[in-house]
Structure formats: structure tokens, C-alpha cells
Design a protein around this motif. Structure first.
Motif, PDB file in Angstrom:
ATOM      1  N   PHE A 167     -35.430  31.288 -74.564  1.00  0.00           N
ATOM      2  CA  PHE A 167     -35.859  32.476 -75.970  1.00  0.00           C
ATOM      3  C   PHE A 167     -35.347  31.769 -77.599  1.00  0.00           C
ATOM      4  O   PHE A 167     -35.434  31.720 -78.239  1.00  0.00           O
ATOM      5  CB  PHE A 167     -35.546  33.550 -75.686  1.00  0.00           C
ATOM      6  N   CYS A 168     -33.694  31.023 -77.302  1.00  0.00           N
ATOM      7  CA  CYS A 168     -33.206  31.008 -78.370  1.00  0.00           C
ATOM      8  C   CYS A 168     -33.694  29.631 -78.911  1.00  0.00           C
ATOM      9  O   CYS A 168     -34.057  29.902 -80.397  1.00  0.00           O
ATOM     10  CB  CYS A 168     -31.858  30.043 -78.346  1.00  0.00           C
ATOM     11  N   LYS A 169     -34.279  28.768 -78.381  1.00  0.00           N
ATOM     12  CA  LYS A 169     -34.741  27.713 -78.467  1.00  0.00           C
ATOM     13  C   LYS A 169     -35.972  27.780 -79.580  1.00  0.00           C
ATOM     14  O   LYS A 169     -36.576  27.121 -80.988  1.00  0.00           O
ATOM     15  CB  LYS A 169     -35.391  26.770 -78.102  1.00  0.00           C
ATOM     16  N   GLN A 170     -36.839  28.638 -79.194  1.00  0.00           N
ATOM     17  CA  GLN A 170     -38.383  29.336 -79.761  1.00  0.00           C
ATOM     18  C   GLN A 170     -38.425  30.387 -81.054  1.00  0.00           C
ATOM     19  O   GLN A 170     -38.274  30.097 -81.744  1.00  0.00           O
ATOM     20  CB  GLN A 170     -38.902  30.005 -78.497  1.00  0.00           C
ATOM     21  N   LYS A 171     -36.942  30.743 -80.807  1.00  0.00           N
ATOM     22  CA  LYS A 171     -36.039  31.314 -82.188  1.00  0.00           C
ATOM     23  C   LYS A 171     -35.767  30.405 -83.455  1.00  0.00           C
ATOM     24  O   LYS A 171     -35.455  30.846 -84.432  1.00  0.00           O
ATOM     25  CB  LYS A 171     -35.160  32.351 -82.116  1.00  0.00           C
ATOM     26  N   GLY A 172     -35.726  29.289 -82.618  1.00  0.00           N
ATOM     27  CA  GLY A 172     -35.151  28.079 -83.990  1.00  0.00           C
ATOM     28  C   GLY A 172     -33.748  28.160 -83.882  1.00  0.00           C
ATOM     29  O   GLY A 172     -33.409  27.502 -84.936  1.00  0.00           O
TER      30      GLY A 172
END
Ligand code: SF4
Ligand code: SF4
Length: 752
Positions: free
Chosen positions: A109-114
Motif C-alpha cells: 500500500f505504501c509503495k503504491q502511494k509512492g
């Protein structure tokens, strides 16, 4: 096998080996954190000897393999980059600490949020440490000289995360990744120096050593073990993988035969079956009653066997637990319950193959109370509802309705044994009538025989227990196996735990051999709302163990056991100061893991304190003393809390509902719980602790409110957990005000 291959002079467990090397390298070390590729360990040392230890149970969230996997996903090198990246982070992300799946999904999730890589890496480092501290260390003592070992200790970010969370210095010793190997080498040298036996060590050119490996399936019983046969250089073959001693070498067999340690669990199994000695009825009616060897069979079989046999039925039981029964159980469940419930499915299927006319599946709601000091003696909701769970399994339904075959009639009485013998007699009469028996005198005679057989079995357990304790010399030690009889007294379920302990020269005592009734009053005073029968016995055993320097507890539990998520904490509190070992068993449990833990535990108890420092956990009932002078906080559970607080204020009580739970609540709650308790229990714990840390909290004028109930679900134990947590925080003066459902809340309401 590895020992044989190398020609080991001594085979020791990892805990003892790590402790040995650590105390050599750093004599003042008092705590070892060890995180390896697959497992994690915690060891507490006093003067170089192990006084407590634990290992991770199932979850791999706190281990190196998890970190490695996540690093690959983040496209960074665990060796070269992880540590430096983590240390460069300014704002580590909170990825939680629960389990691999949860952490991984948070990371995605954090990765997708950049999110920046360094923040994610630092977040991972924190998560692993938090997971280790909450799931492995679980509130055990952490000293001031901490040594961090294992492969994960290479990672500087992990060391920094430990130091930041604990506020203590953590040292990574040299050779931290192979300290276990160094320790075992030191132990081998000691053995060699003090023993007359010539060394068996085969030298270092092992690649030239001939070794033939093959395997086969043992057909000698239904376990069908896969046996591995190993032959080293034309020597006698060695066999591994058996559940029993059939394939043991002569030396081991002789050693077992020579041991004078009694096999108390075997004796108990025989007594259970033979307490009522007749195998067939005197006047058979030609019908059979099938009883599965599951759950309360291990306590109540004498009653059922005598009752049905005297009525004229031939009693048929399922086979003793074996791998086939286990597999059938695991494959035919509807939900994902604990192992004993799964296993019961296998036993019923096995029993139905024997085509009984009646299938006896009582709804065993309660048991006989440990003493009249307790109000109830519930079984857990799952155990109570077992017959309904079983009958929802498609395979069992099918087996109960064979096309063209005989359909067994299911006898499913609801039994409240804690309501006393007159009540039980009425139920037994109905069971007999349902099975077609009409003669009142025959029924009365059968009931009498049942009660006598059960009494005979229980009296025998107490007598044998007394004998064993009388014979146990003051310098000796013994391990009491704590748990429910369906876990501890079914040898296949515990992977023959008592025999493993016997091989390690340790006596294993069944819990029911202890004089539990003698401490019932004390336990009911400390735990007045202990409504589970298993809890009454387990806490009684804890009290006896705490007071007897010869006894130590080994707690057998199951993954997913609801009551144990509380009882384990209470047990630990009762025996505080004395180490105990927890073994969590599921269908994947393996011999090796259990042996390692047992060996390390035995080493520990020889070094540990011999007396516990158990103290009653005080509860405070509602009284106007509290309500008049204290500000009462109501943890948020539902909006009705606002109504209740308003009603209290209307009556002149200074009450305030706490705000709804948030992320901080959850994080705080998880720090003070094992994560296995019910979710509302974790978040109310979090809200309470959060409040105690608030600047406006005045411990001298505050109290917390928590209702309770009288079972059988876990809700009634929340307040006890909260009390423990407040005590741990040094807030003994802050009362828990407990409304009790047993009184319909009216008495407590009036006190308000
Ligand atoms: S338990 Fe023993 S007898 Fe049974 S299959 Fe395994 S090795 Fe053979
Ligand atoms: S007490 Fe625990 S192990 Fe026993 S049936 Fe209930 S959940 Fe399962």
C-alpha cells in the motif's frame, strides 16, 4: 542423524549452545535476542546460566527470511543496502507488527502511494523488532546487557530499532551469526575433557564418508510413518521418522527399558479405559453405542462406558488417534477451528466406519465444578457446540446417511454437569429412554455404575498423584503437563511429549494428578469469575507449581485456542518467578521442534528459581467509595457507553466515556497483549493505557469501568487482563470497576 554423520560426542539444543558461547564472550550478558533466517529466540541469563527462554511459534514475521523477501520486493540488497537505507530514514513508516501478510500488504500500500524507500525500509526494521518483542519476548524480563545475535544482527537498522524502542544499548557480539555453533563446540569439548569415552568425531573429511539413504513406509500401524533409513559405511542402519520406538536402535531401547521413571500418562490411559473393567454387557441387547476418542472422552469415558454397558449396549470407540484420523479430521472441517475440534471430525469418521447403532455426541456444556467455590464450570463455546459443528461437515453428513446402509441414531443430550448429580441423573435417564431402554431399575443401576466408575478413576488419579509426589525427592524436579486432557493425554496429539521427557530423564505428571481441590478456595478468591472448568484446573495447578520447588509447568496449547489467549497470561502471572514452557500444537507440529524446546527447558529449570512469587490479581467491585471520589473512564465499546456515562453523571457519578479507538489505541493495545485475545479486549486495553499516559490522568482519583459476564465466551476475562496491565504499569491504586452480568447488573447499578 546429523550427529551420527559427524560422530557427535554430545548433542545439545540451540538455546543452551547460544547461552554457552554468550556467557564466555560476555560474562555480564543477561539477555540474548537471536533472530535467524527461520526462527527467533529470546534467552534470559543469570550468571551465565539460562533462567528463561522462548522461541517463535508459527509466524515468520520477525525472522530474516521475511526481511529478505521484502528487500527483494523493494529491489534492494539486504546485505549491502538495507542497514544504511534504514538508518537514513527521517520518518519510518508504521507497517504494523501483526503478521507477514498484514505487514506485506501495508508495505504494498505504501509503495503504491509512492513512499520513499528509506522510510519503508526503516518501517520494516521497526516492524520486525516490534513483532519480536510482542510475539516472542511477550513481556518477559529484558535486562541491561543485551546481546543481539543471529544473521539479522548484521543489519544495523535492526539494532538501531531495538535500541530506539527499548531505550537500552544493544550489543552485537563478534561471530554473532555462528555463536550457536561456537557454543556447541565448547560443550562438546567439555564433554570430551570430562568423559573417559573415546571421541566419536569422524574428522573433517566428511565428503568422503559413504552414506546410503533410502526411505519406506512402515506398515505396522495406521500411522504409516515415512521411515528414513541411513547407513554410514557398512555400519548398522539407523532409522528416523517413526512416531513410536519400533525403529529405535538397541542402545536407545535399552536405555528406555533401564529408566525407572514411571510412565504416568500411559498409566492414566489404562486407568481411563479400565476404571470400569467389563468389556461387554452381562445381558447384551445386541446394539452398539459408538463413542469417539475425542474431547471429554479423555475425562468422562469411565462414566459413559459403565452407563451404556450396564444398560446392555456394547460400547465401541474410535481407534486411538493416528495420522489417518488426524488427516481425515483436518480435511473435513467447515471452518478453521483449533486442532482438538478438527481431530474430533477424524474420530467420528473413523467411528462411523464401525457402524454403531447409536452415535453418542453429547453437548457437554459444563463439567463438574472444581469446588463449590466456583459458580460455573463451562467448557469453551467451541467444545460445547462440537456436535453441531460435526454435523455441519458434508463428509460426516454423508457418512451418517450411507445409501442403502444402516443410519446410526445420534444421541445428542445437553449436559450441564455443574448442576449436580440429581440434574445429571435426569439427563442420563432421558438418554437411556432415547436409546430405547425402559426398565427404571436397569437405568438406575447403570447410572450408579457410571458414577462409581468415574469416581474410581478420579480417586485413582488423586491417589497415584499423591504417591508420585511423596516419592519425588526434594532435590528432584518434575514437569506438570498443563492443558486440557484431550490435548495432554492423547499421546499422538502431543507427539508423545511425556515419553520425550522421559528420554530426557524427566518425569512428566498429568495435571489431574495434582491435589487441585486443595487450592480451589485460593484460586476462586483470586479469580472469582473463572467460569471455565479448564481455567479452574489450570490456575489451580499454577498455584501448586508456584509453591512446590520440585514442580515446573509445561503448557500445551493449540493455535486458535480462545480461552488460552487469557489463561496463558494468568498462568504466567500465577507462576511468576518460575519459568514455564509453552508448546503450541497444530497438525504441522514436528518432533524436532518439541525436543529442542524440551531439552532447553530442562536445562533452564535446573538453573531457575524454585519458587514462584504468585500473587492474587485483585479486583475491585463497585462501591460508593470509588464512585464518589473517583473520575470513572468508560473505554469505548459501543455508543451506549455515552448513554451509560450520562446516566452515571445524572446520578452524581463523575463519569466520562473515552473517545472511539484509533490507530494509537490499537498500537498501544498490541504492546500489552499477545495479539491472540479478542479484538475488543485488545482495543479496550489500548484505550485504557492511552488514557493513563495522558497528561491530565490523575491515578489517585481515576478508575476504569468494564462490565463482565459469567461465560462461556471470553468477555468475562477482559477486566482481569486490564487489571494485570494496570498492575504492570505500576497503577495498582487505579481500580477496575466491574459490573457483573451474573447479578443482572442490578446490584452494581444500585451501588452506583
Ligand atoms: S508409529 Fe511406529 S509402528 Fe506405527 S507406522 Fe510409525 S513407526 Fe510404524
Ligand atoms: S478450549 Fe481451546 S482447544 Fe479446547 S475446544 Fe476450546 S478453543 Fe479448542
Amino acid at each position: 542423524m546429523t550427529g551420527e554423520f559427524f560422530g557427535a560426542d554430545v548433542i545439545r539444543n540451540e538455546i543452551t549452545s547460544h547461552a554457552k558461547a554468550t556467557s564466555f564472550l560476555c560474562p555480564e550478558a543477561d539477555t540474548i535476542f537471536e533472530i535467524g533466517g527461520q526462527d527467533a529466540k529470546y534467552v534470559s541469563l543469570q550468571n551465565g546460566t539460562v533462567v528463561d527462554f522462548t522461541m517463535n511459534k508459527v509466524c515468520a514475521a520477525g525472522t530474516g527470511s521475511f526481511l529478505e523477501e521484502q528487500s527483494e520486493k523493494l529491489d534492494i540488497s539486504i546485505k549491502e543496502e538495507f542497514g544504511a537505507l534504514g538508518l537514513s530514514s527521517k520518518q519510518p513508516l508504521d507497517l504494523g507488527e501483526r503478521c507477514t501478510v498484514f505487514m506485506e500488504s501495508q508495505l504494498n500500500f505504501c509503495k503504491q502511494k509512492g513512499a520513499a524507500k528509506e522510510e519503508m525500509v526503516a518501517g520494516l526494521a521497526y516492524s520486525v523488532v516490534k513483532n519480536y518483542l510482542t510475539k516472542v519476548v511477550e513481556g518477559r524480563h529484558i535486562g541491561d546487557h543485551i546481546l543481539f545475535q543471529g544473521g539479522v544482527a548484521f543489519n544495523r537498522a535492526e539494532k538501531a530499532a531495538f535500541e530506539s524502542i527499548l531505550g537500552k544499548k544493544v550489543q552485537v557480539p563478534s561471530h554473532h551469526d555462528i555463536l550457536g555453533a561456537i557454543g556447541v563446540a565448547m560443550l562438546a569439548r567439555e564433554e570430551w575433557e570430562t568423559s573417559d569415552r573415546p571421541t566419536r568425531f569422524q574428522g573433517f573429511n566428511l565428503e568422503n564418508r559413504k552414506c546410503e539413504l533410502s526411505s519406506f513406509e512402515c506398515q505396522s500401524c495406521a500411522n504409516l510413518c515415512e521411515i528414513h533409513k541411513v547407513i554410514f559405511e557398512e555400519k548398522k542402519p539407523l532409522f528416523y521418522g517413526a512416531r513410536c520406538d519400533l525403529w529405535d536402535n538397541t542402545e536407545k531401547k535399552e536405555q528406555r527399558q533401564a529408566s525407572r521413571i514411571p510412565r504416568l500418562f500411559e498409566e492414566r490411559c489404562e486407568a481411563l479405559i479400565n476404571a470400569y473393567p467389563k468389556e461387554s454387557p452381562d445381558s447384551p441387547n445386541g446394539q452398539t453405542v459408538g463413542i469417539p476418542q475425542a474431547l471429554f472422552f479423555h475425562e468422562l469415558f469411565p462414566l459413559w462406558k459403565a452407563f451404556f454397558t450396564e444398560l446392555g449396549f456394547q460400547v465401541v470407540v474410535s481407534d486411538p488417534t493416528n495420522r489417518r484420523i488426524m488427516r481425515q479430521g483436518v480435511e473435513n472441517i467447515v471452518e478453521e477451528p483449533c486442532l482438538p475440534i478438527k481431530l474430533a471430525h477424524g474420530h467420528v469418521l473413523n467411528l462411523l466406519e464401525k457402524e454403531p447403532v447409536f452415535l453418542f455426541l453429547p453437548v457437554q456444556s459444563t463439567m463438574e465444578k472444581l469446588s463449590d467455590d466456583f459458580a460455573q464450570a463451562w467448557n469453551c463455546p467451541l467444545a460445547q457446540s462440537l456436535p453441531y459443528i460435526l454435523l455441519s461437515s458434508a463428509r460426516i453428513k454423508e457418512a451418517l446417511n450411507p445409501p442403502g446402509g444402516k443410519k446410526p441414531k445420534v444421541l445428542r443430550p445437553v449436559i450441564h454437569a455443574d448442576r449436580g448429580q440429581p440434574w445429571l441423573k435426569r439427563v442420563l435417564k432421558r438418554i437411556a429412554q432415547d436409546a430405547g431402554v425402559t426398565s427404571t431399575s436397569l437405568i438406575n443401576q447403570a447410572i450408579q455404575a457410571g458414577f462409581e466408575a468415574l469416581d474410581a478413576f478420579n480417586d485413582w488419579q488423586q491417589r497415584r498423584g499423591q504417591e508420585v509426589l511423596n516419592q519425588l525427592q526434594p532435590g528432584r524436579k518434575a514437569i506438570v503437563i498443563i492443558g486440557r486432557s484431550y490435548n495432554t493425554c492423547d499421546p499422538e496429539m502431543t507427539l508423545n511429549l511425556s515419553e520425550k521427557l522421559r528420554d530426557l530423564d524427566m518425569l512428566a505428571i498429568p495435571l489431574d494428578f495434582l491435589p487441585l481441590k486443595s487450592v480451589a478456595k485460593e484460586i476462586s478468591a483470586a479469580h472469582p469469575n473463572m467460569y471455565w472448568k479448564s481455567g479452574q484446573k489450570i490456575l489451580g495447578a499454577a498455584r501448586i507449581i508456584a509453591q512446590d520447588p520440585r514442580l515446573f509447568g509445561l503448557y500445551v496449547t493449540n493455535f486458535n485456542c480462545g480461552p488460552d489467549s487469557y489463561l496463558l497470561k494468568f498462568f504466567s502471572e500465577e507462576t511468576e518467578g518460575k519459568p514455564f514452557l509453552t508448546i503450541e500444537i497444530d497438525e504441522h507440529s514436528a518432533d524436532a521442534g518439541i525436543i529442542t524446546r524440551c531439552e532447553a527447558f530442562i536445562d533452564t529449570i535446573w538453573n531457575a528459581s524454585t519458587r514462584g512469587t504468585s500473587q492474587a490479581i485483585p479486583l475491585v467491585s463497585i462501591s460508593s467509595n470509588h464512585t464518589n471520589s473517583r473520575h470513572i473512564y468508560l473505554p469505548y465499546m459501543i455508543d451506549h457507553g455515552y448513554v451509560l456515562a450520562a446516566a452515571m453523571r445524572h446520578c452524581g457519578v463523575d463519569a466520562e466515556p473515552l473517545p472511539p479507538s484509533d490507530e494509537l489505541t490499537l498500537g498501544t493495545g498490541r504492546k500489552y497483549t499477545t495479539g491472540k485475545e479478542c479484538y475488543p479486549s485488545i482495543i479496550t486495553t489500548g484505550d485504557i493505557v492511552k488514557k493513563t499516559l495522558a497528561p491530565d490522568f490523575d491515578a489517585e482519583h481515576a478508575a476504569f469501568f468494564m462490565p463482565t459476564a459469567s461465560g462461556p465466551c471470553r468477555f468475562g476475562q477482559y477486566n482481569k487482563l486490564h487489571r494485570l496491565v494496570l498492575d504492570k504499569l505500576g497503577l495498582q491504586q487505579v481500580p477496575m470497576l466491574v459490573f457483573d452480568q451474573t447479578n443482572g447488573y442490578h446490584k452494581d447499578m444500585t451501588a452506583l
